[in-house]
Design an enzyme around this catalytic site. Structure first.
Site, PDB file in Angstrom:
ATOM      1  N   HIS A 147      43.852  39.010  50.007  1.00  0.00           N
ATOM      2  CA  HIS A 147      43.066  38.700  48.798  1.00  0.00           C
ATOM      3  C   HIS A 147      43.597  37.436  48.121  1.00  0.00           C
ATOM      4  CE1 HIS A 147      41.017  39.761  44.905  1.00  0.00           C
ATOM      5  NE2 HIS A 147      42.069  39.110  44.422  1.00  0.00           N
ATOM      6  N   GLU A 148      44.903  37.351  47.967  1.00  0.00           N
ATOM      7  CA  GLU A 148      45.503  36.193  47.297  1.00  0.00           C
ATOM      8  C   GLU A 148      45.393  34.923  48.146  1.00  0.00           C
ATOM      9  OE1 GLU A 148      46.080  36.488  44.296  1.00  0.00           O
ATOM     10  OE2 GLU A 148      46.104  38.675  44.184  1.00  0.00           O
ATOM     11  N   HIS A 151      42.021  33.518  47.672  1.00  0.00           N
ATOM     12  CA  HIS A 151      41.915  32.735  46.437  1.00  0.00           C
ATOM     13  C   HIS A 151      42.319  31.281  46.690  1.00  0.00           C
ATOM     14  CE1 HIS A 151      40.638  35.345  43.261  1.00  0.00           C
ATOM     15  NE2 HIS A 151      41.650  36.182  43.379  1.00  0.00           N
ATOM     16  N   GLU A 224      36.662  37.077  42.210  1.00  0.00           N
ATOM     17  CA  GLU A 224      37.373  38.280  42.653  1.00  0.00           C
ATOM     18  C   GLU A 224      36.604  38.975  43.767  1.00  0.00           C
ATOM     19  OE1 GLU A 224      40.436  39.251  41.922  1.00  0.00           O
ATOM     20  OE2 GLU A 224      40.541  37.397  40.758  1.00  0.00           O
TER      21      GLU A 224
END
Length: 295
Positions: A147-148, A151, A224
């Site tokens: 997930h990071e 980003h 997100e």
């Protein structure tokens, strides 16, 4: 509400400093074309310099600030198997995502959380909390890291900075127009800018700033969802859903307000408060993943 109060207080401080500095430097003379009317071109340029300048300064120092605010310690050399696994996992995911190897750090927090920040896609920072490592298994941590990394790969920090810069520009621009209108048209002040201009500009800055922040928060919520989808691609949808479910059940300890929009864990606020949330409710994120990855 704490974040809204902080936002208002920050904007008041910024505007007060701005008004004092511009008055001392005589900047207002360049924004006033004839003594009775604003030079809108000069005003827009002035607002853009301030609006984008503040955002890009924040971006440039984002890694340094993140380390200071959270106490995150970068793993230069792994001291144990967990740190070694973290480095290997981030390196593998970064390679798949087509970005340079980020710095990897751990910060002390009992709550499960993580964040990514940095000015460049190839020189970012990815950090996880001690609570995340204690409360999640490797599959779930792998999903959070994905997930990071997403980003970073999506360029979310740069895009958020640009959006914040545009928003800041128009908040400064419009608040000064309102202040000028009240000062000249309503209060009939024909020489320079009086107290009415400064007070009205201050109030308008706060009101426009609050309204504008809903635009920034909307984008933050959308990113997100995209990062969750990216985490599902890098680690697997089942792992990403499991990680979000673990976050949903775990105790929440938000990151410092300056870092809140960069973390994976949000707040459990609903209704009108969602307008000021940087993260969607976790159940909405789980539903989105299940819709896009039906079993």
């Amino acid at each position: 509400m704490k974040r809204v109060a902080l936002f208002i207080g920050t904007n008041i401080a910024i505007l007060v400093v701005l008004l004092i500095v511009t008055s001392i430097l005589g900047v207002n003379n360049y924004l006033d074309e004839t003594g009775t009317g604003l030079n809108l071109t000069h005003l827009l340029i002035f607002a853009a310099i301030l609006g984008f300048g503040g955002s890009f300064i924040s971006l440039v120092i984002s890694k340094w600030m993140a380390k200071r605010l959270t106490g995150a310690k970068v793993i230069d050399r792994p001291n144990n198997e967990v740190e070694n696994w973290l480095l290997q996992t981030v390196r593998r995911q970064a390679s798949r995502a087509g970005i340079g190897m980020p710095e990897v750090a751990i910060f002390d927090s009992q709550a499960p959380n993580a964040f990514a920040t940095g000015m460049k896609r190839d020189a970012a920072l990815v950090a996880v909390s001690t609570g995340l490592l204690k409360n999640m298994n490797q599959d779930e941590v792998e999903a959070v890291l994905g997930h990071e990394i997403s980003h970073v790969a999506n360029g979310d920090m740069i895009t958020l900075t640009l959006i914040q810069g545009v928003v800041n520009t128009f908040v400064i621009f419009l608040s000064r127009i309102v202040g000028h209108f009240v000062d000249r048209v309503i209060l009939k002040n024909e020489e320079g800018h009086g107290l009415g201009f400064f007070v009205t500009t201050l109030v308008a800055q706060i009101v426009f700033g609050i309204l504008a922040s809903t635009i920034v928060m909307w984008f933050s919520r959308q990113r997100e969802f995209r990062a969750d989808a990216g985490g599902a691609q890098l680690a697997g949808s089942g792992k990403m859903i499991s990680a979000l479910e673990k976050l949903q059940k775990g105790a929440q300890e938000p990151l410092p307000d300056q870092m809140a929009s960069f973390g994976i864990n949000g707040k459990k606020d609903y209704g009108w408060k969602m307008l000021f949330m940087s993260h969607p409710p976790i159940e909405h994120r789980i539903e989105a993943l299940k819709r896009s990855n039906p079993q």
